[in-house]
Design a protein around this motif. Structure first.
Motif, PDB file in Angstrom:
ATOM      1  N   VAL A   5       1.166  -1.326   0.033  1.00  0.00           N
ATOM      2  CA  VAL A   5      -0.208  -0.018   0.019  1.00  0.00           C
ATOM      3  C   VAL A   5       0.919   1.143  -0.089  1.00  0.00           C
ATOM      4  N   LEU A   6       0.917   2.167  -1.029  1.00  0.00           N
ATOM      5  CA  LEU A   6       1.573   3.195  -1.311  1.00  0.00           C
ATOM      6  C   LEU A   6       0.836   4.322  -0.560  1.00  0.00           C
ATOM      7  N   GLY A   7       1.084   4.496   0.662  1.00  0.00           N
ATOM      8  CA  GLY A   7       0.183   5.580   1.545  1.00  0.00           C
ATOM      9  C   GLY A   7      -0.071   4.694   2.962  1.00  0.00           C
ATOM     10  N   GLY A   8      -1.426   4.494   2.947  1.00  0.00           N
ATOM     11  CA  GLY A   8      -1.915   3.665   4.124  1.00  0.00           C
ATOM     12  C   GLY A   8      -2.108   4.281   5.534  1.00  0.00           C
ATOM     13  N   THR A   9      -1.968   5.394   5.567  1.00  0.00           N
ATOM     14  CA  THR A   9      -2.251   6.140   6.837  1.00  0.00           C
ATOM     15  C   THR A   9      -3.456   6.953   7.145  1.00  0.00           C
ATOM     16  N   ALA A  26      -0.718 -10.228   3.614  1.00  0.00           N
ATOM     17  CA  ALA A  26       0.449  -9.938   4.178  1.00  0.00           C
ATOM     18  C   ALA A  26       0.756  -8.365   3.720  1.00  0.00           C
ATOM     19  N   VAL A  27       0.705  -7.336   4.578  1.00  0.00           N
ATOM     20  CA  VAL A  27       0.469  -6.125   4.128  1.00  0.00           C
ATOM     21  C   VAL A  27       1.731  -5.027   4.551  1.00  0.00           C
ATOM     22  N   THR A  28       2.427  -4.572   3.291  1.00  0.00           N
ATOM     23  CA  THR A  28       3.479  -3.545   3.669  1.00  0.00           C
ATOM     24  C   THR A  28       2.893  -2.340   3.269  1.00  0.00           C
ATOM     25  N   THR A  29       3.439  -1.151   4.010  1.00  0.00           N
ATOM     26  CA  THR A  29       3.197  -0.001   3.547  1.00  0.00           C
ATOM     27  C   THR A  29       4.538   0.818   3.246  1.00  0.00           C
ATOM     28  N   LEU A  30       4.321   1.915   2.421  1.00  0.00           N
ATOM     29  CA  LEU A  30       5.363   2.851   1.962  1.00  0.00           C
ATOM     30  C   LEU A  30       4.640   4.235   2.204  1.00  0.00           C
ATOM     31  N   ASN A  31       5.362   5.009   3.220  1.00  0.00           N
ATOM     32  CA  ASN A  31       4.831   6.366   3.223  1.00  0.00           C
ATOM     33  C   ASN A  31       6.271   7.096   4.146  1.00  0.00           C
ATOM     34  N   ARG A  32       6.121   8.416   4.502  1.00  0.00           N
ATOM     35  CA  ARG A  32       7.166   9.010   5.097  1.00  0.00           C
ATOM     36  C   ARG A  32       7.220   8.825   6.591  1.00  0.00           C
ATOM     37  N   ASP A  69      -2.307   2.098  -4.787  1.00  0.00           N
ATOM     38  CA  ASP A  69      -1.613   3.628  -4.762  1.00  0.00           C
ATOM     39  C   ASP A  69      -2.926   4.696  -4.429  1.00  0.00           C
ATOM     40  N   THR A  70      -2.843   5.569  -3.589  1.00  0.00           N
ATOM     41  CA  THR A  70      -3.832   6.337  -3.405  1.00  0.00           C
ATOM     42  C   THR A  70      -3.414   7.975  -3.721  1.00  0.00           C
TER      43      THR A  70
END
Length: 336
Positions: A5-9, A26-32, A69-70
């Motif tokens: 998930v690009l974002g996720g918050t 199985a979840v992976t997130t990518l954000n700041r 992607d959001t």
């Protein structure tokens, strides 16, 4: 599935994470990594998406079954991520918007309606419609038939930080006479963020690609139903007062813009709440009851408090003035 998930918050991204965990993915997130701690069970990767080298380092040589992607700003950021993941992900779901259709939207339009112009390499995200269309093109170029373009209608439900239902629930909680964006029977077409997330994940698992209008069917509910059920959910004794759209227009009070029920100089816009969503319904989209959507939203607000307003949305400051509400209420009372 293995889901990135690009974002996720926030908003839809957070809903995707929640639904994916519930499914057993199985979840992976990518954000700041700046907004909120990752949910239990989530692998959290940290990178600024506007820095493609940082994203490349964070992702390493990993692969995933599906990407969601959001991103809603410069299309170039979507293009960088899509190209990077093209050979390492089986499916790419992009949360787009009905805003990609050229205005004015024709009544009853399906996915063949005319589109705005977008640049997949665009550096500017100031024009929301063009940015979303550019993001669509970027994903389609990288993933072809493995790209899912979810052209969402108005998104409600828990984690909404646009300022629609959180504001309205708080306003109804205060009670009293409440000016409502009539007429009460005006059709309202929306999608619950949880339903959107569930559909996109199921579509990824099924390998479904293409562009879809994603919302409930036309006539699914009305603004009157929405606000009446909201009162019931929170136990409010608010009195809903429904002025004619023409009165709101004459008094330059844009109440209803937050739901797309009117626009400046256009008290009866067409095409907003009657999109043809038959393709998404045929592809498995299902909808939770409106009462459940509102109850979940209210429970989230009471649990976590009001969300910080997004800097890129005008709600509610642009459309609501309490002094003007009282003035219009005084004008409406003699008509009732």
């Amino acid at each position: 599935m293995r889901v990135l998930v690009l974002g996720g918050t926030h908003h839809v991204g957070r809903a995707v994470v929640e639904v994916a965990l519930r499914r057993g993915d199985a979840v992976t997130t990518l954000n700041r990594g700046l907004s909120r701690p990752p949910a239990p069970g989530v692998e959290a990767l940290v990178a600024d998406r506007t820095d493609p080298d940082a994203v490349r380092r964070a992702l390493g040589g990993r692969s995933w079954d599906a990407v969601i992607d959001t991103w809603a700003w410069a299309p170039r950021v979507v293009a960088d991520s899509a190209r990077l993941l093209a050979g390492r992900a089986g499916h790419y779901g992009y949360v787009s918007s009905r805003a990609v259709y050229a205005w004015p939207w024709p009544a009853g339009a399906d996915e063949s309606a005319p589109l705005v112009t977008g640049d997949p390499g665009g550096q500017d995200g100031g024009d929301y419609a063009a940015a979303k269309r550019g993001g669509e093109l970027a994903v389609a170029e990288a993933f072809g038939e493995r790209a899912l373009l979810a052209r969402a209608g108005m998104i409600l439900g828990p984690y909404e930080n646009v300022g629609r239902m959180p504001w309205w629930l708080r306003r109804l909680e205060r009670g009293g006479a409440v000016l409502a964006p009539g007429p009460a029977g005006a059709a309202l077409q929306y999608i619950d963020a949880i339903d959107l997330a569930a559909w996109m994940l199921a579509a990824a698992e099924a390998g479904t690609g293409g562009a879809f209008n994603v919302a409930g069917p036309a006539g699914h509910t009305t603004i009157g139903d929405l606000l009446t059920i909201a009162c019931q959910v929170i136990g409010s004794d608010a009195e809903l007062v429904w002025p004619p759209a023409e009165l709101l227009e004459r008094e330059n009070f844009p109440l209803g813009m937050e739901f797309g029920l009117r626009y400046p100089s256009d008290p009866h816009p067409t095409g907003i709440h009657d999109a043809d969503v038959s393709a998404a319904l045929a592809a498995g989209l299902t909808l939770r009851p409106l009462r459940e959507t509102l109850a979940d939203t209210w429970a989230w607000l009471r649990r976590e408090g009001d969300p910080a307003p997004r800097p890129d949305t005008p709600f509610p400051a642009q459309w609501f003035d309490p002094v003007q509400e009282r003035h219009v209420l005084e004008l409406v009372r003699p008509l009732m």
